[in-house]
Motif scaffolding. Sequence first.
Motif, short mmCIF file in Angstrom:
data_model
loop_
_atom_site.label_atom_id
_atom_site.label_comp_id
_atom_site.label_asym_id
_atom_site.label_seq_id
_atom_site.Cartn_x
_atom_site.Cartn_y
_atom_site.Cartn_z
N ASN A 30 0.89 -1.16 0.00
CA ASN A 30 0.00 0.00 0.00
C ASN A 30 0.92 1.21 0.00
O ASN A 30 1.58 1.51 1.01
N LEU A 32 0.44 4.38 -0.17
CA LEU A 32 -0.09 5.59 0.47
C LEU A 32 -0.44 6.65 -0.58
O LEU A 32 0.45 7.24 -1.20
N ASP A 41 -5.60 11.40 6.56
CA ASP A 41 -4.75 10.48 7.30
C ASP A 41 -4.27 11.03 8.63
O ASP A 41 -4.07 10.29 9.58
N GLU A 76 -3.84 2.02 -3.00
CA GLU A 76 -3.79 3.48 -2.82
C GLU A 76 -2.94 4.15 -3.90
O GLU A 76 -2.23 5.12 -3.63
N ASP A 298 2.89 4.52 5.15
CA ASP A 298 2.63 4.03 6.51
C ASP A 298 2.53 2.50 6.52
O ASP A 298 2.46 1.90 7.59
N HIS A 299 2.50 1.87 5.35
CA HIS A 299 2.51 0.41 5.25
C HIS A 299 3.88 -0.05 4.75
O HIS A 299 4.40 0.52 3.78
CA CA Z 1 -3.98 4.48 3.96
#
Ligand code: CA
Length: 310
Positions: A30, A32, A41, A76, A298-299
């Motif tokens: 992901n 972002l 977010d 995303e 963030d992933h």
């Molecule tokens: Ca997200």
Amino acid sequence: NLPPRLKREFHVCDDNDKNAGPVIRVMQWNILAQALCHGSDNFVVCPKEALHWENRNLRVIEELLQYSPQILCLQEVDKFEFVKENLGKVGYEGIFFPKPDSPCLDFEHHTGPDGCAIIYAVDKIKLISQKCIVLKDDGYETNQVCVICTFGIIGNDHTPNFTVAVTHLKAKTGFEELRFSQGSYLLRYLEKKVESGPVIVCGDFNADPKEKVYAAFKASVLGLQSSYTYLSKTKSEPDYTTWKFRGSRRSQNGREESCKTIDYIWHSKHFRPKAILEIPTGEDLGENKLPSMAFPSDHLSLVCDLQLTS
Ligand code: CA
Ligand code: NDP
């Protein structure tokens, strides 16, 4: 002026089997969405400059390319043209499918809807067929999608074709039943499509391993196993695939920590994990965790070498 990238090593899975089937390296990530990271977010401790596209764009391309995966499964994606153009220069092609009503469009400086993408290395992988679907709940289309491709391996005419699906299930607490319903719909779709053939399902499931949708994938007649459980001796999932701080009025220090495993690479029994990109320690991620100047989402990305058993 960017700091060094997050350093990660591959864990080599010990297995004594002499199977010499072809190995494909798969990435799940992901990345972002740029529109979301500035808006909803609400990443409160992340340095602002780490969210600027001029600092993120190179980091995103570096992450996509540094492990040289043959298949990339992304969520995303709201900058598909940018990704396609840059990866196209080094031998990749891809398929993108936007969410029907992407939350990115709510932000003033958006660059289009976000969605899921599958990208593949054209010198190794040949596209046989592709299908983009909207996941249904109780017969009704939801806002979540899936891209499904059937691939062959170039130069390996004796190995079977295999199917790869990428999805991004509904986010947030309170939507556990919807995620279960979306996941079950996808499983039924794949069961019909692949029957007993090889399949890989990558995704941001927004569900930790205790959720019903995880149990449904584990129990599926497709015979799916989660690749990252091969990192641990106890065959359990890693402690986290995402780790971030969001602003929150409910907590005393004004922020809420979110550290959990919600991203997965599922593979059918036709594959065997040979190497897995390790999860960085909390110390490696630094005090503010993700995203950061060293890592643009963030992933965490998940990368696994999967060998097709003969
Ligand atoms: Ca997200
Ligand atoms: P989701 O609820 O699935 O999530 C959208 C994004 O929000 C995800 O990329 C998710 O990231 C991120 N997110 C997750 N948790 C949080 C959090 N606590 N705070 C902020 N962001 C978070 O999106 P939907 O597709 O359901 O769309 C939601 C939005 O889209 C609505 O708010 C509305 O603006 C619009 N919309 C949606 C409709 C629909 O049918 N669903 C209809 C009309 C409008 P991650 O996956 O990384 O956790």
